[in-house]
Design a protein around this motif. Structure first.
Motif, mmCIF file in Angstrom:
data_model
loop_
_atom_site.group_PDB
_atom_site.id
_atom_site.type_symbol
_atom_site.label_atom_id
_atom_site.label_comp_id
_atom_site.label_asym_id
_atom_site.label_seq_id
_atom_site.Cartn_x
_atom_site.Cartn_y
_atom_site.Cartn_z
ATOM 1 N N GLY A 359 -6.132 -74.976 13.991
ATOM 2 C CA GLY A 359 -5.465 -74.942 15.288
ATOM 3 C C GLY A 359 -4.705 -73.661 15.553
ATOM 4 O O GLY A 359 -4.370 -73.364 16.702
ATOM 5 N N ASP A 360 -4.401 -72.909 14.496
ATOM 6 C CA ASP A 360 -3.775 -71.598 14.689
ATOM 7 C C ASP A 360 -4.781 -70.633 15.303
ATOM 8 O O ASP A 360 -5.986 -70.888 15.342
ATOM 9 C CB ASP A 360 -3.275 -71.040 13.354
ATOM 10 C CG ASP A 360 -2.056 -71.783 12.833
ATOM 11 O OD1 ASP A 360 -1.414 -72.497 13.627
ATOM 12 O OD2 ASP A 360 -1.756 -71.642 11.624
ATOM 13 N N ARG A 361 -4.263 -69.486 15.740
ATOM 14 C CA ARG A 361 -5.139 -68.476 16.346
ATOM 15 C C ARG A 361 -5.040 -67.155 15.598
ATOM 16 O O ARG A 361 -4.001 -66.836 15.008
ATOM 17 C CB ARG A 361 -4.767 -68.257 17.814
ATOM 18 C CG ARG A 361 -5.129 -69.429 18.690
ATOM 19 C CD ARG A 361 -4.832 -69.127 20.130
ATOM 20 N NE ARG A 361 -3.408 -68.969 20.372
ATOM 21 C CZ ARG A 361 -2.813 -69.268 21.523
ATOM 22 N NH1 ARG A 361 -3.533 -69.742 22.524
ATOM 23 N NH2 ARG A 361 -1.527 -69.081 21.694
ATOM 24 N N VAL A 362 -6.135 -66.419 15.647
ATOM 25 C CA VAL A 362 -6.151 -65.049 15.138
ATOM 26 C C VAL A 362 -6.637 -64.141 16.256
ATOM 27 O O VAL A 362 -7.349 -64.576 17.164
ATOM 28 C CB VAL A 362 -7.056 -64.908 13.895
ATOM 29 C CG1 VAL A 362 -6.489 -65.674 12.725
ATOM 30 C CG2 VAL A 362 -8.484 -65.362 14.208
ATOM 31 N N TYR A 363 -6.237 -62.875 16.184
ATOM 32 C CA TYR A 363 -6.600 -61.890 17.198
ATOM 33 C C TYR A 363 -7.441 -60.802 16.543
ATOM 34 O O TYR A 363 -7.101 -60.305 15.463
ATOM 35 C CB TYR A 363 -5.344 -61.290 17.831
ATOM 36 C CG TYR A 363 -4.514 -62.307 18.575
ATOM 37 C CD1 TYR A 363 -4.650 -62.466 19.949
ATOM 38 C CD2 TYR A 363 -3.611 -63.125 17.895
ATOM 39 C CE1 TYR A 363 -3.900 -63.409 20.636
ATOM 40 C CE2 TYR A 363 -2.860 -64.074 18.570
ATOM 41 C CZ TYR A 363 -3.006 -64.215 19.942
ATOM 42 O OH TYR A 363 -2.268 -65.158 20.616
ATOM 43 N N LEU A 364 -8.545 -60.446 17.198
ATOM 44 C CA LEU A 364 -9.455 -59.426 16.695
ATOM 45 C C LEU A 364 -9.662 -58.367 17.758
ATOM 46 O O LEU A 364 -9.422 -58.603 18.960
ATOM 47 C CB LEU A 364 -10.806 -60.026 16.288
ATOM 48 C CG LEU A 364 -10.805 -60.983 15.097
ATOM 49 C CD1 LEU A 364 -10.520 -62.411 15.555
ATOM 50 C CD2 LEU A 364 -12.142 -60.945 14.362
ATOM 51 N N ARG A 365 -10.111 -57.208 17.322
ATOM 52 C CA ARG A 365 -10.459 -56.119 18.245
ATOM 53 C C ARG A 365 -11.928 -55.793 18.085
ATOM 54 O O ARG A 365 -12.467 -55.796 16.976
ATOM 55 C CB ARG A 365 -9.619 -54.877 17.962
ATOM 56 C CG ARG A 365 -8.141 -55.063 18.229
ATOM 57 C CD ARG A 365 -7.332 -53.940 17.618
ATOM 58 N NE ARG A 365 -7.687 -52.646 18.176
ATOM 59 C CZ ARG A 365 -7.581 -51.493 17.520
ATOM 60 N NH1 ARG A 365 -7.149 -51.483 16.261
ATOM 61 N NH2 ARG A 365 -7.908 -50.363 18.089
ATOM 62 N N HIS A 366 -12.562 -55.496 19.189
ATOM 63 C CA HIS A 366 -13.956 -55.099 19.157
ATOM 64 C C HIS A 366 -14.065 -53.683 18.613
ATOM 65 O O HIS A 366 -13.154 -52.869 18.780
ATOM 66 C CB HIS A 366 -14.534 -55.150 20.578
ATOM 67 C CG HIS A 366 -16.006 -55.355 20.638
ATOM 68 N ND1 HIS A 366 -16.882 -54.347 20.921
ATOM 69 C CD2 HIS A 366 -16.758 -56.459 20.427
ATOM 70 C CE1 HIS A 366 -18.115 -54.818 20.907
ATOM 71 N NE2 HIS A 366 -18.082 -56.091 20.610
ATOM 72 N N ALA A 367 -15.175 -53.368 17.942
ATOM 73 C CA ALA A 367 -15.352 -52.023 17.390
ATOM 74 C C ALA A 367 -15.490 -50.988 18.497
ATOM 75 O O ALA A 367 -14.948 -49.888 18.404
ATOM 76 C CB ALA A 367 -16.567 -51.979 16.475
ATOM 77 N N LYS A 368 -16.229 -51.328 19.564
ATOM 78 C CA LYS A 368 -16.395 -50.451 20.716
ATOM 79 C C LYS A 368 -15.888 -51.186 21.955
ATOM 80 O O LYS A 368 -15.568 -52.370 21.896
ATOM 81 C CB LYS A 368 -17.858 -50.049 20.874
ATOM 82 C CG LYS A 368 -18.393 -49.207 19.719
ATOM 83 C CD LYS A 368 -19.881 -48.919 19.866
ATOM 84 C CE LYS A 368 -20.187 -48.037 21.061
ATOM 85 N NZ LYS A 368 -21.640 -47.718 21.150
ATOM 86 N N ALA A 369 -15.850 -50.479 23.066
ATOM 87 C CA ALA A 369 -15.255 -51.082 24.256
ATOM 88 C C ALA A 369 -16.248 -51.877 25.088
ATOM 89 O O ALA A 369 -15.926 -52.947 25.598
ATOM 90 C CB ALA A 369 -14.618 -49.990 25.119
ATOM 91 N N GLY A 370 -17.456 -51.377 25.250
ATOM 92 C CA GLY A 370 -18.341 -51.881 26.282
ATOM 93 C C GLY A 370 -18.754 -53.331 26.185
ATOM 94 O O GLY A 370 -18.740 -54.062 27.173
ATOM 95 N N GLU A 371 -19.147 -53.768 24.986
ATOM 96 C CA GLU A 371 -19.781 -55.075 24.884
ATOM 97 C C GLU A 371 -18.806 -56.250 24.897
ATOM 98 O O GLU A 371 -19.219 -57.401 25.031
ATOM 99 C CB GLU A 371 -20.643 -55.150 23.622
ATOM 100 C CG GLU A 371 -21.816 -54.190 23.608
ATOM 101 C CD GLU A 371 -21.498 -52.886 22.864
ATOM 102 O OE1 GLU A 371 -20.315 -52.498 22.826
ATOM 103 O OE2 GLU A 371 -22.431 -52.275 22.326
ATOM 104 N N LEU A 372 -17.509 -56.006 24.741
ATOM 105 C CA LEU A 372 -16.547 -57.104 24.705
ATOM 106 C C LEU A 372 -16.661 -57.982 25.942
ATOM 107 O O LEU A 372 -16.680 -59.214 25.854
ATOM 108 C CB LEU A 372 -15.123 -56.552 24.582
ATOM 109 C CG LEU A 372 -13.998 -57.587 24.693
ATOM 110 C CD1 LEU A 372 -14.072 -58.580 23.548
ATOM 111 C CD2 LEU A 372 -12.635 -56.907 24.727
ATOM 112 N N CYS A 373 -16.760 -57.365 27.115
ATOM 113 C CA CYS A 373 -16.777 -58.136 28.354
ATOM 114 C C CYS A 373 -18.103 -58.846 28.596
ATOM 115 O O CYS A 373 -18.205 -59.647 29.530
ATOM 116 C CB CYS A 373 -16.429 -57.237 29.536
ATOM 117 S SG CYS A 373 -14.686 -56.764 29.576
ATOM 118 N N GLU A 374 -19.114 -58.559 27.802
ATOM 119 C CA GLU A 374 -20.355 -59.313 27.900
ATOM 120 C C GLU A 374 -20.210 -60.684 27.245
ATOM 121 O O GLU A 374 -21.081 -61.550 27.401
ATOM 122 C CB GLU A 374 -21.503 -58.544 27.245
ATOM 123 C CG GLU A 374 -21.857 -57.219 27.906
ATOM 124 C CD GLU A 374 -22.345 -57.377 29.339
ATOM 125 O OE1 GLU A 374 -22.834 -58.471 29.698
ATOM 126 O OE2 GLU A 374 -22.218 -56.417 30.120
#
Length: 402
Positions: A359-374
């Motif tokens: 139930g806890d959450r973790v936060y990650l970052r995408h390696a590049k910018a473009g594909e995250l919003c896909e």
């Protein structure tokens, strides 16, 4: 150059307390700091915004409303036309197209607004033929941009370092294509672009690889010097053929180097607004993490392992581990080298994993910018200590251009 400390895990947890994971977000305070830093590095030259890195109309509008940012660099012709229909202006398509239906729509737009229609990329005669094939007798000239190969040819051309893009590398090749464009009444040469990916897109401080970092910095210095001389010669020679109002270059990783060239009239940036993980490894500048995604912990296979739902949001490229998303918050997490980031689950290791519960959450970052919003329909926009808006991505508007 430091942009100050990033937010802590507890801060984001308080902000997103009522939001169900998985979700994606953009921290407007960090994005604003990144925008200001990139403008400073551009040294007063206009910065064209790369739409493929943001893929969110609301954020494109927000950035373009700021002083110093002028126009968009788009990535497909259907995307370009879609943005034009929604009021975006000064559009430069970064990649050639073979989409005859979209070219037909562009031709109509060029008739309606010859000086304001989007500019399309070309690097060979076949591209010119494709554009002309859709033009009727009464067509207005379609504006084009020549893509010049910015790669570094070392060892007498035996070693070529950089993106495999345009076949146009030399002054003679550029002038020959410019003359070909000039000879066709239905085409107009409006711009030249050269993207130095081996400088802009390669971090010179790879973690754990000091010698490799030195080699990258040497390559980038020599490549930048060679390109500056060749680009100036190409621009001067083409201006004997056409007026050439736009000379575009650079990317987030090379803004200050490219902007220093007298021949360049504008630079491009996109990824730097979000500051994905690949931009953590540059020595010339630093950016504030501004975009990320949250995943819920749904399994505890062992006390020292926390498994998140989803997470296999890989970046494009050569397929090496650097294309994997990076565990961000809480600090002290890492991917399992045997599983990486998975389609439906991502095991997380490290000191912080033991303290995470279902139930806890973790936060990650995408390696590049473009594909995250896909991967997400919407972005939660954070400012100060609260969510100030929820805006659709391209995907959220039903658009998937690539």
């Amino acid at each position: 150059m430091s942009l100050g400390p990033a937010r802590r895990y507890e801060e984001y947890e308080a902000i997103f307390a009522e939001v169900e994971a998985p979700f994606a977000f953009v921290d407007l305070d960090a994005m604003g700091a990144n925008a200001a830093a990139m403008l400073s590095r551009a040294g007063g030259k206009p910065v064209r915004v790369a739409s493929k890195s943001l893929r969110c109309r609301s954020l494109l509008e927000r950035i373009l409303a700021g002083e110093g940012f002028e126009g968009l660099m788009t990535f497909t012709l259907p995307e370009t036309l879609w943005l034009a229909e929604r009021g975006f202006e000064n559009l430069l398509l970064a990649y050639p197209t073979a989409d005859t239906e979209a070219l037909g729509e562009l031709a109509l737009r060029s008739v309606a607004n010859p000086a304001g229609a989007p500019i399309v990329m070309v690097d060979c005669v076949a591209h010119l033929d494709a554009i002309e094939s859709v033009l009727g007798a009464g067509a207005a000239p379609v504006r084009v941009c020549i893509d010049v190969d910015a790669s570094w040819w070392a060892l007498g051309g035996r070693l070529k370092i950089g993106p495999k893009r345009s076949p146009v590398h030399t002054v003679a090749q550029a002038v020959a294509l410019a003359r070909e464009v000039d000879s066709r009444p239905k085409l107009e040469l409006a711009a030249v672009m050269a993207y130095e990916g081996q400088i802009a897109g390669v971090g010179d401080r790879p973690p754990g690889h000091r010698l490799r970092g030195r080699a990258i910095r040497l390559m980038q210095r020599r490549s930048a010097a060679e390109l500056a001389e060749r680009r100036a010669a190409i621009v001067a020679a083409i201006r004997e053929v056409a007026e050439l109002p736009i000379v575009n270059g650079g990317g987030t990783g090379s803004l200050e180097l490219t902007a220093a060239e007298e021949a360049v009239t504008e630079v491009t940036a996109g990824s730097g607004f979000y500051a994905p993980a690949l931009f953590d490894h540059y020595s010339r500048f630093s950016l504030a993490p501004a975009a990320g995604f949250a995943l819920p912990i749904v399994r505890k296979p062992a006390t020292s392992i926390a498994t998140a739902l989803g997470g296999g949001y890989l970046a494009s490229g050569s397929g090496d581990p650097a294309r994997l998303p990076v565990p961000w918050l809480p600090t002290g997490l890492r991917l399992d080298p045997e599983e990486g980031a998975g389609e439906v689950q991502t095991p997380l290791l490290g000191p912080s994993a033991a303290g995470l519960s279902i139930g806890d959450r973790v936060y990650l970052r995408h390696a590049k910018a473009g594909e995250l919003c896909e991967r997400f329909d919407a972005l939660h926009l954070v400012e100060g200590d609260e969510i100030v808006d929820l805006v659709p991505t391209y995907r959220g508007e039903g658009r998937a251009f690539l």
